[in-house]
Design an enzyme around this catalytic site. Sequence first.
Site, PDB file in Angstrom:
ATOM      1  N   GLU A 269      40.821  42.086  28.765  1.00 33.05           N
ATOM      2  CA  GLU A 269      39.860  43.202  28.655  1.00 33.05           C
ATOM      3  C   GLU A 269      38.763  42.917  29.675  1.00 33.05           C
ATOM      4  OE1 GLU A 269      40.255  45.804  26.835  1.00 33.05           O
ATOM      5  OE2 GLU A 269      41.930  45.084  25.639  1.00 33.05           O
TER       6      GLU A 269
ATOM      7  N   GLU B 166      30.746  46.849  39.288  1.00 31.72           N
ATOM      8  CA  GLU B 166      30.159  46.814  37.953  1.00 31.72           C
ATOM      9  C   GLU B 166      28.804  46.116  38.065  1.00 31.72           C
ATOM     10  OE1 GLU B 166      31.929  44.111  35.098  1.00 31.72           O
ATOM     11  OE2 GLU B 166      31.993  45.750  33.653  1.00 31.72           O
TER      12      GLU B 166
END
Length: 512
Positions: free
Chosen positions: A268, A402
Amino acid sequence: MTEFNVIAAGSGNELPKRIFRARHFIDGTWRSSAAGKTVERCSPAHGGVVSRIALGGKAEVDAAIAAARRAFDKDGWPHLPGRERAAILLRVAQFIERDRDRIARMETLESGKPISQAEAEIEGAADLWRYAASLARTLHGDSHNSLGSDMLGLVLKEPVGVVSIITPWNFPFLIVSQKLPFALAAGCTAVVKPSELTPSTTVMLGELLAEAGIPPGVVNIVLGLGHPVGTAMTADARVNMVTFTGSTAVGKSIAATASATLKKVSLELGGKNPQVIFPDADLESAVDAIVFGVYFNAGECCNSGSRLIVHEGIAEEVLSRVVALSRKVPFGDPLDPETRVGAIISSAHHDKIDGYVRQAVGQGARLELGGQTFCVPGLDGQFYQPTVVSGLSADMAIARDEVFGPVLSVLNFRSFDEAIALVNDAEYGLSAGVWSDNVHTCLDFARKARAGTVWTNTWMDGFAELPFGGVRESGLGRELGRYGLEEFLEVKTVTMRVGHTRKPWVNVAPRT
Ligand code: NAD
């Protein structure tokens, strides 16, 4: 002018007098490090020391994996009836709820997140333990009864084995609860490594597991750095699977290391998640969701809605409403129940966020709001202003990477196809959102967006029942829901003959 809604240090919110001592939990016992090493963690909001953490190494990983292996191979955890595994998970859920305040306070002190949010996360985690208990009882395979009158096929689901669980600092208790109860429900045993920055609530979880009667060796917790602890948990041939939540860079290195022993890997990873606003959207709701999406957990969230893609016909209005609402978000002391956004995890991370903003401004981006470090009266930690950056091109780092901070990047579109092209022009594919009153627009978007989750007219709603995970560089595999259990299961096929009717391969009858 006070540009922002700042929550100063509250009275009565002093740091605890006793520093929490976090140790390894190996084979049912609490241990200091063999090498005697420890490290101290300071509250990122308040500056003082809140925990002293054992720093493990190869000796602790070895002992933990040996215990998990024995609990899986010899002690019978995988063969317990699901009802008995479920009973332990349900007790853990109950203890988490009982200890909510203690766990939430430590989560806030180590991570800097607001206390009201931490409390909600601990409650959400208890729900995950309860949900996983229901899966432990209902887990089953398949049967095939239509292969012919002489054949019966069974598809058995079996636990993968020993699982290494490696978690990040942004949602320490919630993320371990997205993995560990599902692994235990499946019948796996585990070695868990929390982030070195936020290990204490995982240690508290270990205390609750022991109280709930988890047999020795079924869950082991090793504290320490990515290297040597995480790397050893990934490389060791006795481990059957690694489930990891964290950065894409570390996820790739875990997949590479795990490939040497062909372990199962579930990842993840990061996201650069777009929210797309069409002109027919309910703007009041959309603007609130944009502000929530980008500032929640100070933007240190894989699901951060950090890319706003807005139709050019409403761009000016949306931008001015987002900026106005951003000024009202209560930023500051995370121990104050009014606070919505707390501190940044570390000064190095604060500087990384600021670096992205400085670079974008240097490349000609417009700073609509914020863009600076933030002083909260009475606090000694690191905070960053709510920040909105527009005038971007899609190839700028701030629009692609990000940033993992309270920074919104704004892009515009003219047509549906252009919006989808911007959404999919990304390395990541974790989540995406669409805002429109037209159900056809929403459905078309949901089908075309390359993401593991699509939200229509909402943002970041999650449920234990619904799978979560990413595509492309956002990860491999799924957590939560039935799929979250399947990750920890292998499939075994059993093909059975019924009766003595097998046609011989070698004809032994004499030739005539
Ligand atoms: P990180 O990758 O630096 O560290 C995560 C964990 O991996 C830590 O426990 C760390 O000690 C360990 N680690 C570091 N190097 C390792 C190595 N070589 N081998 C094994 N383990 C190693 O991530 P972080 O900074 O703690 O967390 C932030 C990242 O996590 C962001 O990229 C964010 O998007 C991601 N994240 C993703 C999700 C999701 O569900 N997709 C959820 C939360 C966070």
